[in-house]
Design a protein around this motif. Structure first.
Motif, PDB file in Angstrom:
ATOM      1  N   SER B 450       0.816  -1.209   0.000  1.00 44.64           N
ATOM      2  CA  SER B 450       0.000   0.000   0.000  1.00 44.64           C
ATOM      3  C   SER B 450       0.847   1.256   0.000  1.00 44.64           C
ATOM      4  N   GLY B 451       2.159   1.104   0.273  1.00 43.68           N
ATOM      5  CA  GLY B 451       3.000   2.280   0.354  1.00 43.68           C
ATOM      6  C   GLY B 451       2.910   2.943   1.722  1.00 43.68           C
ATOM      7  N   ARG B 452       2.071   2.412   2.589  1.00 43.91           N
ATOM      8  CA  ARG B 452       1.913   2.964   3.925  1.00 43.91           C
ATOM      9  C   ARG B 452       2.874   2.226   4.842  1.00 43.91           C
ATOM     10  N   VAL B 464       2.359  -1.822   5.105  1.00 41.74           N
ATOM     11  CA  VAL B 464       1.036  -2.435   5.200  1.00 41.74           C
ATOM     12  C   VAL B 464       0.646  -2.993   3.837  1.00 41.74           C
ATOM     13  N   HIS B 465       0.245  -4.240   3.778  1.00 40.02           N
ATOM     14  CA  HIS B 465      -0.249  -4.867   2.548  1.00 40.02           C
ATOM     15  C   HIS B 465      -1.754  -4.861   2.577  1.00 40.02           C
ATOM     16  N   HIS B 536      -2.577 -12.458  10.956  1.00 40.79           N
ATOM     17  CA  HIS B 536      -1.709 -12.372  12.115  1.00 40.79           C
ATOM     18  C   HIS B 536      -0.985 -11.023  12.144  1.00 40.79           C
ATOM     19  N   ASP B 537      -0.453 -10.651  10.966  1.00 46.07           N
ATOM     20  CA  ASP B 537       0.205  -9.350  10.838  1.00 46.07           C
ATOM     21  C   ASP B 537      -0.723  -8.236  11.283  1.00 46.07           C
ATOM     22  N   ALA B 538      -1.954  -8.347  10.800  1.00 40.98           N
ATOM     23  CA  ALA B 538      -2.923  -7.300  11.097  1.00 40.98           C
ATOM     24  C   ALA B 538      -3.143  -7.204  12.590  1.00 40.98           C
TER      25      ALA B 538
END
Ligand code: HEM
Lengths: 261, 583
Positions: B450-452, B464-465, B536-538
């Motif tokens: 996302s570039g974030r 962040v994907h 999990h990442d989230a």
């Protein structure tokens, strides 16, 4: 081209060498000037002396103290006033750096200085003189005949529109778009570099004037079809097509494609 | 129909009137609703069609004034720099069109520009068809018709270029004569036949004229008709997308949407051609002068689409052999007969070669994305590179003067590049395609970047994907996974010798070459595993949003301030959160 170059160099160089020998044998500068035929444009004595001074300063390092030639430049004995005027007035001489060919560049001498040097070189031995005002007056010349002569004699190197063209080994025939009538005439009678000499026996004075008129037409005449694209022919047209025209069409296609979404 | 406007009523009445006599309503009803898919690159074929229409219209105007005759006349028209010069009637009439016929120069320039655009658009259209695999079953025949059209277009262009009989066109013809003569055994005879005797003779212009205004355009027209009928009946292919399958066509109906778009586009193409022709000179024949065999101009070049052949001639080393007293001019024969012969045969046969080599016999109505056919895309780029270098070679003199180069070194450079660059182009293109395939695979598995960038409480940065949207998902999952054909057996299970072993072995090798590196789409299980991972990442980054006492966090974007009691590691963070939810 080799063949032409050889043919034009031989008599002049032979004559030059002969005269050079005369200079040495006669042991005097005056001897040579006395043999100067009346046809060659002769400058006044002071002009010749000015010319010699300028020559010694700017040219002798390559062309030799007596214009006899060195490893860095050919002899100018017999080169003639026209050659000097052409070479210096187009900025070719003094040569800046050795290369495939002396390029035309900024002129560093005034017209009277150039004439002085021409007079000096002319005083060494006979050679083609700077053309007179009548010789380069093409007002009454036949443009159409000039066109024919230009296509026969010049277009194979300078391109039909006078835009110039490539020769072998990095040499090139330059564009004629900036050339003055005097330079064109001098180029024809002196044959710089790979260019053949067009002596009066090959192209009579009227024919040369016709060529001047035609080159003038090429330089001045507007382009009836719109933008001329440098008059470089199909390559320039193709380049324009694949860049500007195609960009426009594809942009239109994309625009219409997007609109309906 | 109770509320129909007067226009509608009139339209209906007309339709009924015509239908009563032609029975056209059923035909129109069935066809006008036909659906066409939508993509800008599908408009390329239309550019070809429209520029061809402009060529036909302007060409017709030119025939009214052009005289296909080589009779020598004295020019007495209004172009002064040629007054009194001897020239052929063909050249004279072209000058007259340019200077003395009303609108003549504009029409001449429109004809020529439209012709250049015609061929250029055709080439780009063929690229589109090639790189998307639109030529695959069932459209191979239409590809063949396309190749025939391309050949015809070159013929049309070349015959047209020769008609004005100016210095350029005559020089071009002289080259053609040389090419004809270079054909072993029959060459000289063929040249005599074409020119009706010695060059240039007095026949060639009228012969070229017949070909240029009758034969070639007639063939093109007939072939275009068949071409478009086949597009019509086979339906147009479409790019992959949501809801698009191999068995449907998603798009707009012919009437009104597609008709309006196509009609509008026609006027745009027409307008662009007219605009350019009004502003930019093309082929100023009055500068080149009439043709005489003893003249030639520096910088003589053919139109762009013949440029590559001219380049091949210029780059070819000067080889000749003498066999039994006859000279075979390889220096002309190879670049102007053998190379184009190979290229055009390859072009025509490619769909069949590919189908055979890969064993792919299915119908394809869904286009390939170029990356999903790395070897095909590589071959295409390789061919374009080869062509492009020949093309540059055709302008070698102008390049030499423009960039202060020696034409000899430039020619040697191009000769070497011609052999070295195409394979490099192939390898690089294939690598790029495979890289893009891998990226697609990653997108399916992990979403897009996302570039974030987020900084976790303990200082780690993560990007962040986000999951990809449904459109992209449909596009990416449209990929068909291919596998190489299995290696053939020398003998079958019963010990019978496999007669086709050798040919199958070759087929296997080529199919391996095509598909061995293919990056397979992730399986459902892989996607699920990856999504689990993402969840999990989230969760790890979630706590930052979920502190109840938000006042503890002073800034969120750009960094996190540490406060006493804040978790230092991911594990602490998760533990803390779980604690909180249980209490
Ligand atoms: C006079 C020249 C040509 C005209 C007027 C023309 C016109 C068209 C048009 C209008 C279409 C449908 C729209 C599109 O896909 O762009 C089309 C499709 C097609 N053309 Fe051409 N074309 C020409 C030359 C060629 C050439 C040179 C080739 C290939 C060598 C070719 C191969 C094809 C194929 C295979 C299709 C079907 C594409 C699909 O269904 O996706 N055509 N043509």
């Amino acid at each position: 081209m080799k063949f032409l170059a050889a043919r034009r160099r031989n008599p002049i160089v032979a004559l030059g060498l002969l005269l050079f020998a005369l200079v040495v044998v006669g042991g005097g500068y005056a001897v040579v000037t006395e043999t100067q035929p009346a046809t060659a444009a002769m400058g006044s004595q002071t002009q010749v002396e000015d010319g010699e001074r300028l020559y010694l300063e700017g040219c002798s390092s390559c062309h030799g103290l007596q214009a006899e030639g060195t490893g860095n430049g050919p002899t100018l004995i017999g080169a003639g006033a026209a050659a000097v005027h052409f070479q210096v007035a187009t900025g070719r001489m003094p040569l800046a750096a050795p290369g495939a060919q002396a390029p035309a560049k900024e002129v560093i001498y005034t017209e009277s200085e150039i004439e002085a040097m021409s007079a000096y070189v002319a005083s060494l031995a006979p050679g083609p003189a700077i053309p007179s005002a009548e010789q380069i007056d093409f007002a009454d010349a036949d443009v159409a005949e000039g066109g024919v002569l230009f296509r026969i004699n010049c277009a194979q190197c300078h391109q039909a529109a006078g835009q110039g063209g490539a020769l072998t080994q990095g040499k090139y025939a330059p564009s004629l778009m900036e050339s003055t009538p005097q330079e064109i005439y001098e180029a024809m009678i002196t044959g710089p570099e790979n260019m053949p000499i067009f002596a009066d026996s090959t192209l009579q004075v009227e024919e040369k004037q016709a060529i001047l008129a035609y080159i003038n037409e090429l330089q001045e005449a507007p382009s009836p079809g719109g933008l001329a694209l440098g008059r470089l022919g199909p390559v320039a047209e193709g380049l324009f097509l694949w860049t500007a025209v195609f960009a426009a069409l594809i942009a239109a296609a994309v625009w219409i494609g997007i609109k309906a979404r | 129909m109770s509320t129909s406007s007067p226009v509608e009523t009139a339209g209906a009445a007309t339709a009924t009137y015509v239908d009563k006599r032609l029975g056209s309503n059923r035909f129109l009803g069935r066809n006008l609703g036909k659906v066409f898919p939508d993509h800008w690159s599908f408009m390329l074929g239309e550019i070809v069609l429209y520029s061809f229409i402009v060529v036909l219209l302007t060409g017709t105007y030119l025939t009214l004034f052009y005289k296909p005759s080589m009779v020598e006349v004295l020019y007495d028209g209004s172009y002064v720099p040629l007054k009194g010069v001897m020239m052929s009637e063909a050249y004279e009439s072209t000058l007259n069109i340019s200077f003395d016929v009303r609108g003549g120069l504009l029409i001449r320039q429109m004809h020529h520009w439209a012709a250049l655009i015609f061929v250029a658009a055709m080439v780009v259209h063929a690229f589109r068809v090639f790189f998307t695999g639109a030529y695959r079953k069932p459209r191979e025949f239409n590809w063949l018709i396309g190749v025939a059209l391309l050949t015809m277009a070159l013929a049309a262009g070349f015959t047209g270029y020769s008609l004005p009989d100016d210095l350029l066109s005559g020089t071009g013809l002289q080259i053609i004569r040389g090419i004809l003569q270079s054909i072993p055994v029959v060459g000289t005879w063929a040249a005599f036949l074409v020119f009706g005797g010695e060059f240039p003779g007095t026949d060639i212009i009228s012969r070229l004229y017949a070909a240029h205004i009758l034969l070639v355009p007639g063939l093109i027209l007939a072939l275009i008709t068949v071409h478009l009928m086949m597009v019509w009946t086979q339906k147009h292919t479409q790019f992959p997308g949501p809801g698009r399958t191999n068995d449907n066509v998603v798009g707009y109906p012919l009437l009104p949407v597609y008709m309006a778009k196509a009609g509008g586009f026609f006027f745009i193409v027409f307008g662009v051609i007219a605009l350019i022709s009004g502003l930019v000179t093309i082929n100023p024949i009055w500068i080149f002068g009439p043709y005489t065999p003893d003249q030639v101009s520096a910088g003589t070049q053919p139109d762009w689409y013949i440029g590559w052949l001219d380049g091949a001639l210029r780059l070819m080393p000067n080889w000749e052999t003498v066999v039994a007293g006859f000279t075979i001019s390889w220096n002309i024969f190879i670049p102007s007969v053998v190379i184009p012969g190979i290229l055009f045969t390859g072009l025509a046969l490619y769909p069949f070669l590919e189908a055979w080599a890969t064993g792919d016999k299915r119908e394809h109505n869904l286009l390939d994305r170029p990356r999903n056919a790395p070897v095909r895309t590589g071959i295409g780029v390789m061919a374009i590179t080869f062509y492009g270098i020949l093309w540059i070679g055709g302008g070698n003199d102008l390049i030499a003067t423009a960039f202060d180069l020696s034409i000899n070194s430039l020619s040697w450079f191009l000769r070497i590049t011609l052999i070295v660059a195409p394979p490099i182009a192939f390898i690089v293109t294939k690598r790029i395609c495979l890289g893009l395939q891998r990226r697609d695979r990653d997108k399916l598995l992990h979403g897009y970047e996302s570039g974030r960038v987020l900084r976790l409480p303990h200082g780690e940065f993560i990007e962040v994907h986000e999951p990809i949207n449904y459109k992209e998902l449909a596009v990416i999952t449209s990929k068909t996974d291919y596998s190489p054909l299995p290696a053939p057996e020398k003998t079958d299970a019963d010990g019978v010798k496999n007669k086709k072993y050798l040919i199958q072995k070759i087929q296997h090798k080529i199919s391996h070459f095509y598909y061995a590196d293919d990056v397979k789409k992730p399986t459902a299980a892989e996607i699920e595993a990856a999504q689990h991972h993402a969840a999990h990442d989230a969760m790890l980054e979630a706590p930052l949003h979920e502190y109840e006492d938000a006042d503890q966090i002073s800034t969120f974007h750009g960094g996190v301030l540490h406060h006493p009691g804040m978790p230092e590691t991911n594990a602490e963070q998760v533990a803390q959160q779980e604690n909180r939810s249980t209490t």
